[in-house]
Design a protein around this motif. Sequence first.
Motif, PDB file in Angstrom:
ATOM      1  N   VAL A 121       0.839  -1.201   0.000  1.00  0.00           N
ATOM      2  CA  VAL A 121       0.000   0.000   0.000  1.00  0.00           C
ATOM      3  C   VAL A 121       0.873   1.250   0.000  1.00  0.00           C
ATOM      4  O   VAL A 121       0.627   2.200  -0.751  1.00  0.00           O
ATOM      5  CB  VAL A 121      -0.965  -0.015   1.208  1.00  0.00           C
ATOM      6  N   LEU A 122       1.910   1.270   0.841  1.00  0.00           N
ATOM      7  CA  LEU A 122       2.827   2.416   0.890  1.00  0.00           C
ATOM      8  C   LEU A 122       3.515   2.631  -0.455  1.00  0.00           C
ATOM      9  O   LEU A 122       3.617   3.760  -0.946  1.00  0.00           O
ATOM     10  CB  LEU A 122       3.871   2.207   1.991  1.00  0.00           C
ATOM     11  N   THR A 123       3.965   1.548  -1.067  1.00  0.00           N
ATOM     12  CA  THR A 123       4.657   1.644  -2.351  1.00  0.00           C
ATOM     13  C   THR A 123       3.718   2.131  -3.443  1.00  0.00           C
ATOM     14  O   THR A 123       4.093   2.988  -4.259  1.00  0.00           O
ATOM     15  CB  THR A 123       5.243   0.272  -2.738  1.00  0.00           C
ATOM     16  N   ALA A 124       2.494   1.610  -3.448  1.00  0.00           N
ATOM     17  CA  ALA A 124       1.532   2.021  -4.469  1.00  0.00           C
ATOM     18  C   ALA A 124       1.197   3.504  -4.332  1.00  0.00           C
ATOM     19  O   ALA A 124       1.109   4.225  -5.327  1.00  0.00           O
ATOM     20  CB  ALA A 124       0.261   1.176  -4.365  1.00  0.00           C
ATOM     21  N   ALA A 125       1.020   3.975  -3.107  1.00  0.00           N
ATOM     22  CA  ALA A 125       0.708   5.391  -2.889  1.00  0.00           C
ATOM     23  C   ALA A 125       1.856   6.276  -3.354  1.00  0.00           C
ATOM     24  O   ALA A 125       1.645   7.322  -3.976  1.00  0.00           O
ATOM     25  CB  ALA A 125       0.402   5.636  -1.417  1.00  0.00           C
ATOM     26  N   GLN A 126       3.063   5.849  -3.095  1.00  0.00           N
ATOM     27  CA  GLN A 126       4.222   6.647  -3.520  1.00  0.00           C
ATOM     28  C   GLN A 126       4.367   6.629  -5.039  1.00  0.00           C
ATOM     29  O   GLN A 126       4.660   7.655  -5.654  1.00  0.00           O
ATOM     30  CB  GLN A 126       5.484   6.106  -2.861  1.00  0.00           C
ATOM     31  N   GLN A 127       4.129   5.491  -5.656  1.00  0.00           N
ATOM     32  CA  GLN A 127       4.270   5.388  -7.111  1.00  0.00           C
ATOM     33  C   GLN A 127       3.208   6.196  -7.843  1.00  0.00           C
ATOM     34  O   GLN A 127       3.439   6.654  -8.955  1.00  0.00           O
ATOM     35  CB  GLN A 127       4.204   3.928  -7.542  1.00  0.00           C
ATOM     36  N   MET A 128       2.065   6.386  -7.232  1.00  0.00           N
ATOM     37  CA  MET A 128       1.003   7.170  -7.864  1.00  0.00           C
ATOM     38  C   MET A 128       1.253   8.674  -7.733  1.00  0.00           C
ATOM     39  O   MET A 128       0.510   9.477  -8.270  1.00  0.00           O
ATOM     40  CB  MET A 128      -0.360   6.829  -7.254  1.00  0.00           C
ATOM     41  N   GLY A 129       2.277   9.059  -6.989  1.00  0.00           N
ATOM     42  CA  GLY A 129       2.640  10.468  -6.884  1.00  0.00           C
ATOM     43  C   GLY A 129       2.027  11.188  -5.692  1.00  0.00           C
ATOM     44  O   GLY A 129       2.062  12.417  -5.640  1.00  0.00           O
ATOM     45  N   LEU A 130       1.489  10.453  -4.750  1.00  0.00           N
ATOM     46  CA  LEU A 130       0.930  11.088  -3.555  1.00  0.00           C
ATOM     47  C   LEU A 130       2.067  11.546  -2.643  1.00  0.00           C
ATOM     48  O   LEU A 130       3.062  10.831  -2.460  1.00  0.00           O
ATOM     49  CB  LEU A 130      -0.004  10.120  -2.830  1.00  0.00           C
ATOM     50  N   GLN A 131       1.916  12.727  -2.072  1.00  0.00           N
ATOM     51  CA  GLN A 131       2.988  13.323  -1.275  1.00  0.00           C
ATOM     52  C   GLN A 131       2.762  13.216   0.229  1.00  0.00           C
ATOM     53  O   GLN A 131       3.698  13.229   0.992  1.00  0.00           O
ATOM     54  CB  GLN A 131       3.145  14.804  -1.642  1.00  0.00           C
ATOM     55  N   LYS A 132       1.511  13.164   0.650  1.00  0.00           N
ATOM     56  CA  LYS A 132       1.191  13.191   2.084  1.00  0.00           C
ATOM     57  C   LYS A 132       0.746  11.807   2.535  1.00  0.00           C
ATOM     58  O   LYS A 132      -0.436  11.499   2.592  1.00  0.00           O
ATOM     59  CB  LYS A 132       0.093  14.216   2.359  1.00  0.00           C
ATOM     60  N   ILE A 133       1.717  10.966   2.861  1.00  0.00           N
ATOM     61  CA  ILE A 133       1.447   9.584   3.248  1.00  0.00           C
ATOM     62  C   ILE A 133       1.962   9.387   4.668  1.00  0.00           C
ATOM     63  O   ILE A 133       3.073   9.796   4.992  1.00  0.00           O
ATOM     64  CB  ILE A 133       2.151   8.591   2.301  1.00  0.00           C
ATOM     65  N   GLY A 134       1.150   8.774   5.507  1.00  0.00           N
ATOM     66  CA  GLY A 134       1.592   8.536   6.870  1.00  0.00           C
ATOM     67  C   GLY A 134       0.996   7.257   7.433  1.00  0.00           C
ATOM     68  O   GLY A 134      -0.097   6.838   7.064  1.00  0.00           O
ATOM     69  N   VAL A 135       1.738   6.622   8.331  1.00  0.00           N
ATOM     70  CA  VAL A 135       1.259   5.441   9.029  1.00  0.00           C
ATOM     71  C   VAL A 135       0.792   5.900  10.398  1.00  0.00           C
ATOM     72  O   VAL A 135       1.569   6.480  11.161  1.00  0.00           O
ATOM     73  CB  VAL A 135       2.368   4.372   9.142  1.00  0.00           C
ATOM     74  N   VAL A 136      -0.466   5.662  10.721  1.00  0.00           N
ATOM     75  CA  VAL A 136      -1.031   6.122  11.988  1.00  0.00           C
ATOM     76  C   VAL A 136      -1.306   4.926  12.882  1.00  0.00           C
ATOM     77  O   VAL A 136      -1.382   3.788  12.435  1.00  0.00           O
ATOM     78  CB  VAL A 136      -2.330   6.932  11.755  1.00  0.00           C
ATOM     79  N   GLY A 137      -1.444   5.208  14.169  1.00  0.00           N
ATOM     80  CA  GLY A 137      -1.772   4.170  15.133  1.00  0.00           C
ATOM     81  C   GLY A 137      -0.580   3.389  15.624  1.00  0.00           C
ATOM     82  O   GLY A 137      -0.726   2.289  16.148  1.00  0.00           O
ATOM     83  N   LEU A 138       0.614   3.928  15.450  1.00  0.00           N
ATOM     84  CA  LEU A 138       1.805   3.197  15.899  1.00  0.00           C
ATOM     85  C   LEU A 138       1.995   3.272  17.411  1.00  0.00           C
ATOM     86  O   LEU A 138       2.808   2.523  17.960  1.00  0.00           O
ATOM     87  CB  LEU A 138       3.043   3.761  15.190  1.00  0.00           C
TER      88      LEU A 138
END
Length: 143
Positions: A121-138
């Motif tokens: 999911v992280l890789t797909a979001a980055q490859q699509m050009g999304l800039q604001k990606i974060g993992v929450v609930g850590l």
Amino acid sequence: MAIDFDEASDPTELDVASGMNITPLIDVLLVLLVMLIITIPIQLHSVNMEMPAGAPLSMPTEPLVVKIEVNAQNQLLWNGQPVAGRVELDQRLQAAAQLSEQPEIHIRAHRSAKYDTVAAVLTAAQQMGLQKIGVVGLDEYAR
């Protein structure tokens, strides 16, 4: 004032001190210090600021947030709605990337979810050009 270097004089007689008199020097320095303090310009206790004129700016809008969850069975949920597969996820991410203001992508993974699914999911979001990606609930894993 005189200086007496005669060592043969009477020991009971008071001798004049043989040191330099620095009292006039101190007096001159104090006068100079007072003159310096008087000539220093008075400091203002205010700060000149140029405030903007006109109507106040509009309040910023809340950012659009897309919540992607990976549950214990490694199923993907897009804002609570199940995602059929990787192709549908890519389509949704592509559509989100093409918006004028990109949404924030919050990815939350269940404790027993596979790392491969979350990394995909992280890789797909980055490859699509999304800039604001974060993992929450850590914070639940910090214990």
